[in-house]
Design a protein around this motif. Structure first.
Motif, PDB file in Angstrom:
ATOM      1  N   ALA A   1      33.010  37.737  31.818  1.00 46.50           N
ATOM      2  CA  ALA A   1      33.404  38.489  31.059  1.00 46.50           C
ATOM      3  C   ALA A   1      32.278  38.879  29.984  1.00 46.50           C
ATOM      4  O   ALA A   1      32.064  39.821  29.598  1.00 46.50           O
ATOM      5  N   ALA A   2      32.804  37.508  29.145  1.00 48.23           N
ATOM      6  CA  ALA A   2      31.682  37.634  28.115  1.00 48.23           C
ATOM      7  C   ALA A   2      30.546  37.653  27.976  1.00 48.23           C
ATOM      8  O   ALA A   2      29.707  38.178  27.206  1.00 48.23           O
ATOM      9  N   MET A   3      29.738  36.888  29.325  1.00 46.09           N
ATOM     10  CA  MET A   3      28.813  36.961  29.291  1.00 46.09           C
ATOM     11  C   MET A   3      28.368  37.955  29.565  1.00 46.09           C
ATOM     12  O   MET A   3      27.251  38.718  29.284  1.00 46.09           O
ATOM     13  N   VAL A   4      29.110  39.525  30.649  1.00 43.94           N
ATOM     14  CA  VAL A   4      28.881  40.046  30.870  1.00 43.94           C
ATOM     15  C   VAL A   4      28.714  41.164  29.295  1.00 43.94           C
ATOM     16  O   VAL A   4      27.660  41.976  28.836  1.00 43.94           O
ATOM     17  N   ALA A   5      29.742  41.127  28.480  1.00 45.68           N
ATOM     18  CA  ALA A   5      29.516  41.597  27.615  1.00 45.68           C
ATOM     19  C   ALA A   5      28.135  41.787  26.863  1.00 45.68           C
ATOM     20  O   ALA A   5      28.596  42.243  25.812  1.00 45.68           O
ATOM     21  N   ALA A   6      27.613  40.128  26.322  1.00 45.73           N
ATOM     22  CA  ALA A   6      26.751  40.126  25.397  1.00 45.73           C
ATOM     23  C   ALA A   6      25.547  40.257  25.713  1.00 45.73           C
ATOM     24  O   ALA A   6      24.322  39.787  24.912  1.00 45.73           O
ATOM     25  N   GLY A   7      25.624  40.397  26.935  1.00 46.15           N
ATOM     26  CA  GLY A   7      24.409  40.891  27.322  1.00 46.15           C
ATOM     27  C   GLY A   7      23.539  39.449  27.844  1.00 46.15           C
ATOM     28  O   GLY A   7      22.019  39.958  28.587  1.00 46.15           O
ATOM     29  N   ARG A   8      24.526  39.045  27.665  1.00 46.48           N
ATOM     30  CA  ARG A   8      23.087  37.942  28.856  1.00 46.48           C
ATOM     31  C   ARG A   8      23.344  37.343  30.248  1.00 46.48           C
ATOM     32  O   ARG A   8      22.601  37.016  30.347  1.00 46.48           O
ATOM     33  N   VAL A   9      23.679  38.203  31.457  1.00 43.73           N
ATOM     34  CA  VAL A   9      23.533  38.681  32.093  1.00 43.73           C
ATOM     35  C   VAL A   9      24.466  40.041  33.118  1.00 43.73           C
ATOM     36  O   VAL A   9      24.962  40.559  31.749  1.00 43.73           O
ATOM     37  N   ARG A  10      23.570  40.571  33.702  1.00 47.98           N
ATOM     38  CA  ARG A  10      24.241  41.724  33.885  1.00 47.98           C
ATOM     39  C   ARG A  10      25.143  41.291  35.288  1.00 47.98           C
ATOM     40  O   ARG A  10      25.041  40.367  36.443  1.00 47.98           O
ATOM     41  N   GLU A  11      26.582  42.475  35.324  1.00 50.26           N
ATOM     42  CA  GLU A  11      27.852  42.375  36.225  1.00 50.26           C
ATOM     43  C   GLU A  11      26.745  42.101  37.293  1.00 50.26           C
ATOM     44  O   GLU A  11      27.978  41.748  38.643  1.00 50.26           O
ATOM     45  N   ASP A  12      25.833  42.889  38.235  1.00 48.82           N
ATOM     46  CA  ASP A  12      25.657  43.468  39.452  1.00 48.82           C
ATOM     47  C   ASP A  12      24.487  42.378  39.672  1.00 48.82           C
ATOM     48  O   ASP A  12      23.799  41.824  41.248  1.00 48.82           O
ATOM     49  N   GLN A  13      24.682  41.263  38.394  1.00 43.80           N
ATOM     50  CA  GLN A  13      23.733  40.004  39.474  1.00 43.80           C
ATOM     51  C   GLN A  13      24.608  38.645  39.539  1.00 43.80           C
ATOM     52  O   GLN A  13      24.113  37.594  40.423  1.00 43.80           O
ATOM     53  N   ALA A  14      25.629  39.001  39.954  1.00 37.98           N
ATOM     54  CA  ALA A  14      26.606  38.598  40.621  1.00 37.98           C
ATOM     55  C   ALA A  14      28.205  38.623  41.149  1.00 37.98           C
ATOM     56  O   ALA A  14      28.460  39.688  40.493  1.00 37.98           O
ATOM     57  N   ARG A  15      28.455  37.712  42.228  1.00 41.53           N
ATOM     58  CA  ARG A  15      29.259  38.642  42.257  1.00 41.53           C
ATOM     59  C   ARG A  15      30.998  37.659  42.355  1.00 41.53           C
ATOM     60  O   ARG A  15      30.244  36.571  43.696  1.00 41.53           O
ATOM     61  N   ILE A  16      32.085  38.077  42.418  1.00 41.39           N
ATOM     62  CA  ILE A  16      32.890  37.379  42.580  1.00 41.39           C
ATOM     63  C   ILE A  16      33.395  37.105  44.294  1.00 41.39           C
ATOM     64  O   ILE A  16      33.360  37.182  44.929  1.00 41.39           O
ATOM     65  N   VAL A  17      33.398  35.752  45.064  1.00 39.16           N
ATOM     66  CA  VAL A  17      33.994  35.253  46.354  1.00 39.16           C
ATOM     67  C   VAL A  17      35.079  34.199  46.228  1.00 39.16           C
ATOM     68  O   VAL A  17      35.325  34.242  47.240  1.00 39.16           O
ATOM     69  N   TRP A  18      35.432  34.219  45.386  1.00 40.36           N
ATOM     70  CA  TRP A  18      36.835  32.801  44.521  1.00 40.36           C
ATOM     71  C   TRP A  18      37.610  33.309  43.752  1.00 40.36           C
ATOM     72  O   TRP A  18      36.486  32.926  42.788  1.00 40.36           O
ATOM     73  N   ARG A  19      38.842  33.073  44.001  1.00 39.00           N
ATOM     74  CA  ARG A  19      39.808  33.228  42.507  1.00 39.00           C
ATOM     75  C   ARG A  19      40.418  32.574  42.781  1.00 39.00           C
ATOM     76  O   ARG A  19      40.937  32.698  43.932  1.00 39.00           O
ATOM     77  N   SER A  20      40.910  31.691  42.021  1.00 44.73           N
ATOM     78  CA  SER A  20      42.163  31.241  42.047  1.00 44.73           C
ATOM     79  C   SER A  20      42.935  31.139  41.579  1.00 44.73           C
ATOM     80  O   SER A  20      43.277  33.129  40.975  1.00 44.73           O
ATOM     81  N   GLU A  21      45.466  30.984  41.687  1.00 40.62           N
ATOM     82  CA  GLU A  21      46.166  30.887  41.367  1.00 40.62           C
ATOM     83  C   GLU A  21      45.696  31.532  39.997  1.00 40.62           C
ATOM     84  O   GLU A  21      45.309  30.966  39.006  1.00 40.62           O
ATOM     85  N   PRO A  22      46.428  31.811  39.151  1.00 39.66           N
ATOM     86  CA  PRO A  22      46.643  31.512  37.422  1.00 39.66           C
ATOM     87  C   PRO A  22      46.591  30.256  36.860  1.00 39.66           C
ATOM     88  O   PRO A  22      47.701  29.221  37.158  1.00 39.66           O
ATOM     89  N   LEU A  23      45.365  30.467  35.644  1.00 36.44           N
ATOM     90  CA  LEU A  23      45.896  29.257  35.190  1.00 36.44           C
ATOM     91  C   LEU A  23      46.602  29.260  34.134  1.00 36.44           C
ATOM     92  O   LEU A  23      46.046  29.813  33.600  1.00 36.44           O
ATOM     93  N   PRO A  24      46.801  27.629  32.776  1.00 37.82           N
ATOM     94  CA  PRO A  24      47.246  27.668  31.609  1.00 37.82           C
ATOM     95  C   PRO A  24      46.218  28.004  31.031  1.00 37.82           C
ATOM     96  O   PRO A  24      45.440  27.275  31.294  1.00 37.82           O
ATOM     97  N   ASN A  25      46.025  29.117  30.075  1.00 40.85           N
ATOM     98  CA  ASN A  25      45.069  28.375  29.705  1.00 40.85           C
ATOM     99  C   ASN A  25      44.587  26.926  28.245  1.00 40.85           C
ATOM    100  O   ASN A  25      45.459  26.530  28.326  1.00 40.85           O
ATOM    101  N   ASP A  26      43.884  27.218  27.796  1.00 32.25           N
ATOM    102  CA  ASP A  26      43.019  25.937  26.868  1.00 32.25           C
ATOM    103  C   ASP A  26      44.188  25.756  26.067  1.00 32.25           C
ATOM    104  O   ASP A  26      45.358  26.593  25.529  1.00 32.25           O
ATOM    105  N   ALA A  27      44.098  24.468  25.719  1.00 33.19           N
ATOM    106  CA  ALA A  27      45.448  24.027  25.254  1.00 33.19           C
ATOM    107  C   ALA A  27      44.751  23.365  23.545  1.00 33.19           C
ATOM    108  O   ALA A  27      43.839  23.111  23.398  1.00 33.19           O
TER     109      ALA A  27
END
Length: 285
Positions: free
Chosen positions: A197-223
């Motif tokens: 999401a940050a890469m898309v928001a920064a214009g480094r990639v476009r959202e239509d240049q990749a699609r998500i084909v797998w997503r994990s269960e929720p993970l704890p954020n950075d420590a």
């Protein structure tokens, strides 16, 4: 009596001098390769660490590592006092160097995120991973939670060895993985949802240049982690300073979309530890 008084005074002065030196020692901090370049990472994260150093009355010494495992090594050798690190990097540091998590970061108000696998949008992948067998895939480095550990763990639960199921490579940064898919250098790549999401928001990639084909269960954020042996009073002050960051302060001192911290518990990263043991990467596997 006078000599004893002078000796006592001398000892007191020596203790005071040592205390002053300790107080003057910089707060040695480290952060991993969250941004495309080390310079980008430093610009994004240095205000937070400067805020933390100021909160405990120390000067800041900040190191930006080039891989996630590097922070675990720095903590284990006592080169770093405080680190912002990915969950798997923290678990490695806890396993190998008894590092302690003070807090878990909140992103857009949430202390969890998801690992993802991105694919080139033109690929005919209706079922994953069945339709992706034999395609090229880029994993992040072996110290990454979402980019290496969790995808490897998930494939293992499916009875798949990604090194033979795909045309496999690893060691890339998350931004590099996004760019590799968007530019057609690889078919698939690992990442995490908030980075994409940050890469898309920064214009480094476009959202239509990749699609998500797998997503994990929720993970704890950075420590936010400290090295073993750090002064307990200093550790408590650092924890309090992190937990005191409200959304307004976060908007000023933290990277975009990070909104503060929640306290970490001993079992906050239990699911990451379990994945590491299953893959034989930490003790008990």
């Amino acid at each position: 009596m006078q000599r004893r008084s002078l000796m006592t005074l001398g000892s007191s002065l020596a203790l005071s001098a040592r205390g002053a030196r300790a107080q003057a020692a910089p707060l040695r901090c480290a952060v991993g390769p969250f941004q495309p370049t080390a310079g980008d990472t430093r610009r994004a994260y240095e205000p937070f660490f400067a805020h933390m150093a100021a909160a405990v009355g120390r000067l800041l010494e900040l190191t930006v590592t080039t891989d996630w495992a590097g922070i675990a090594v720095a903590l284990s050798t006592g080169q770093v006092d405080l680190a912002w690190m990915g969950p798997w990097g923290y678990v490695l540091a806890r396993d190998r160097a008894r590092a302690e998590a003070l807090a878990i970061v909140k992103y857009q108000g949430k202390p969890t995120y998801h690992a993802i696998i991105l694919a080139r949008p033109d690929l005919a992948i209706a079922r994953f991973p069945e339709d992706a067998k034999g395609l090229s895939i880029s994993f992040a480095d072996a110290g990454s939670t979402s980019g290496w550990l969790i995808p490897h763990y998930w494939f293992k639960t499916q009875g798949i060895d990604p090194r033979t199921y795909f045309k496999y490579r690893d060691g890339a940064s998350h931004p590099a993985n996004d760019i590799a898919v968007a530019s057609g250098q690889v078919d698939l790549a690992t990442d995490y949802d908030r980075n994409f999401a940050a890469m898309v928001a920064a214009g480094r990639v476009r959202e239509d240049q990749a699609r998500i084909v797998w997503r994990s269960e929720p993970l704890p954020n950075d420590a936010l982690a400290i090295r073993a042996g750090l002064d307990a009073a200093l550790a408590a002050r650092l924890r309090d300073a992190a937990l005191a960051i409200d959304e307004a302060t976060a908007a000023r001192v933290m990277p975009a979309n990070y909104t503060g911290w929640v306290a970490a518990a001993p079992d906050s990263y239990a699911m990451i530890e379990a994945a590491g043991r299953t893959l034989g990467r930490i003790g008990g596997g």
